[in-house]
Design an enzyme around this catalytic site. Structure first.
Site, short mmCIF file in Angstrom:
data_model
loop_
_atom_site.label_atom_id
_atom_site.label_comp_id
_atom_site.label_asym_id
_atom_site.label_seq_id
_atom_site.Cartn_x
_atom_site.Cartn_y
_atom_site.Cartn_z
N GLU A 122 33.68 -10.51 -13.44
CA GLU A 122 32.40 -10.72 -12.77
C GLU A 122 31.80 -12.09 -13.11
O GLU A 122 31.21 -12.73 -12.24
CB GLU A 122 31.43 -9.61 -13.20
CG GLU A 122 30.36 -9.30 -12.18
CD GLU A 122 29.62 -8.03 -12.54
OE1 GLU A 122 30.19 -6.94 -12.37
OE2 GLU A 122 28.46 -8.14 -13.00
N ASP A 123 31.94 -12.53 -14.33
CA ASP A 123 31.17 -13.70 -14.79
C ASP A 123 31.99 -14.92 -15.20
O ASP A 123 31.42 -15.93 -15.62
CB ASP A 123 30.28 -13.30 -15.98
CG ASP A 123 29.26 -12.25 -15.61
OD1 ASP A 123 28.92 -12.16 -14.42
OD2 ASP A 123 28.82 -11.50 -16.51
P1 NDP Z 1 19.54 -8.78 -13.14
O1 NDP Z 1 18.18 -8.26 -12.89
O2 NDP Z 1 20.68 -7.98 -12.65
O3 NDP Z 1 19.74 -9.18 -14.67
C1 NDP Z 1 20.07 -8.19 -15.57
C2 NDP Z 1 21.49 -8.37 -16.01
O4 NDP Z 1 21.60 -9.57 -16.75
C3 NDP Z 1 21.92 -7.27 -16.93
O5 NDP Z 1 22.44 -6.19 -16.21
C4 NDP Z 1 22.95 -7.97 -17.79
O6 NDP Z 1 24.18 -7.91 -17.08
C5 NDP Z 1 22.49 -9.41 -17.84
N1 NDP Z 1 21.78 -9.85 -19.04
C6 NDP Z 1 21.94 -11.06 -19.65
N2 NDP Z 1 21.11 -11.22 -20.66
C7 NDP Z 1 20.37 -10.10 -20.73
C8 NDP Z 1 19.33 -9.67 -21.61
N3 NDP Z 1 18.90 -10.44 -22.62
N4 NDP Z 1 18.77 -8.46 -21.42
C9 NDP Z 1 19.21 -7.68 -20.41
N5 NDP Z 1 20.20 -8.02 -19.54
C10 NDP Z 1 20.77 -9.23 -19.70
O7 NDP Z 1 19.55 -10.21 -12.62
P2 NDP Z 1 20.26 -10.76 -11.38
O8 NDP Z 1 19.70 -12.10 -11.24
O9 NDP Z 1 21.70 -10.58 -11.47
O10 NDP Z 1 19.75 -9.78 -10.22
C11 NDP Z 1 18.72 -10.08 -9.41
C12 NDP Z 1 18.04 -8.79 -9.01
O11 NDP Z 1 16.83 -8.72 -9.74
C13 NDP Z 1 17.67 -8.75 -7.55
O12 NDP Z 1 18.56 -7.92 -6.87
C14 NDP Z 1 16.27 -8.16 -7.54
O13 NDP Z 1 16.34 -6.76 -7.32
C15 NDP Z 1 15.76 -8.33 -8.91
N6 NDP Z 1 14.71 -9.35 -8.97
C16 NDP Z 1 13.43 -8.98 -9.17
C17 NDP Z 1 12.42 -9.89 -9.29
C18 NDP Z 1 11.05 -9.42 -9.57
O14 NDP Z 1 10.22 -10.23 -9.93
N7 NDP Z 1 10.75 -8.16 -9.44
C19 NDP Z 1 12.68 -11.31 -9.16
C20 NDP Z 1 14.07 -11.63 -8.97
C21 NDP Z 1 15.00 -10.67 -8.87
P3 NDP Z 1 25.64 -7.99 -17.77
O15 NDP Z 1 25.92 -6.71 -18.43
O16 NDP Z 1 26.53 -8.25 -16.59
O17 NDP Z 1 25.55 -9.16 -18.70
#
Ligand code: NDP
Ligand code: ZN
Length: 177
Positions: free
Chosen positions: A66-67
């Site tokens: 994925e990354d």
């Molecule tokens: P995410 O919201 O999916 O980010 C969370 C992911 O980032 C986790 O699942 C994890 O994935 C990884 N991660 C890395 N560092 C951390 C940490 N310190 N704590 C927790 N998780 C971490 O971000 P995306 O940018 O990928 O997704 C965007 C989504 O977020 C959009 O679909 C939208 O729904 C939402 N969004 C909401 C906003 C709002 O203000 N409400 C604004 C922008 C987006 P892994 O296990 O793969 O590392």
């Protein structure tokens, strides 16, 4: 044998460390990304009581495709078809928009294999604990709340897999309700 196991495990940890070497987590400290896959594998062993090497190595590898530039063929060549299959199950399709990917995680959770469900449970537990510990740079409280709500829907589909991990997830998810 014990020797083969240790060789496979160290090869896997080294592979993941090299693949993720340029990445950082989203926390304000910019923690090295590799802390996450190692932490997910550690949750499975220490808290989930899981010692199946295919599950533990899949947990270590779970974000490589994925990354990073890692391919499924590369994973199969290095670690075999079983691990390729589990990693494939826990990998989002990056050609899809983020909203769709999030919906698909909810849909796919309950139809995943036992091994993939374990990795997904430990991954969500690690990420929710990480969020609880520190808010990622630029995240509003609403965004944090949305993440909890989405994660709890994914976890619903993973239930009946591992009691200790599900109990830990329940503790964290209950605090946000
Ligand atoms: P995410 O919201 O999916 O980010 C969370 C992911 O980032 C986790 O699942 C994890 O994935 C990884 N991660 C890395 N560092 C951390 C940490 N310190 N704590 C927790 N998780 C971490 O971000 P995306 O940018 O990928 O997704 C965007 C989504 O977020 C959009 O679909 C939208 O729904 C939402 N969004 C909401 C906003 C709002 O203000 N409400 C604004 C922008 C987006 P892994 O296990 O793969 O590392
Ligand atoms: Zn992850």
């Amino acid at each position: 044998s014990q020797e083969k196991l240790m060789q496979d495990l160290m090869k896997c940890i080294n592979f993941c460390a090299i693949k993720h070497r340029f990445q950082k987590r989203k926390d304000p400290e910019g923690t090295p990304y590799i802390n996450h896959p190692i932490g997910v594998a550690n949750i499975l062993v220490e808290e989930g009581g899981i010692t199946d090497p295919d599950v533990i190595m899949s947990a270590l590898l779970h974000d490589t495709v994925e990354d990073t530039d890692t391919t499924f063929d590369e994973i199969e060549k290095q670690f075999g078809a079983k691990i390729r299959g589990i990693v494939c199950e826990v990998t989002d399709d990056k050609s899809l928009p983020k909203e769709t990917r999030k919906m698909m995680q909810i849909e796919h959770a309950s139809v995943s294999s036992y091994e993939a469900k374990l990795v997904k449970l430990a991954d969500k537990l690690y990420n929710l604990r990480d969020l609880q510990r520190a808010t990622p740079l630029g995240w509003s409280e609403q965004r944090v709340n949305e993440y909890y709500a989405w994660a709890s829907k994914v976890v619903e589909g993973l239930r009946g897999t591992n009691e200790p991990l599900e109990n830990e997830l329940d503790k964290i998810l209950a605090m946000k309700k």
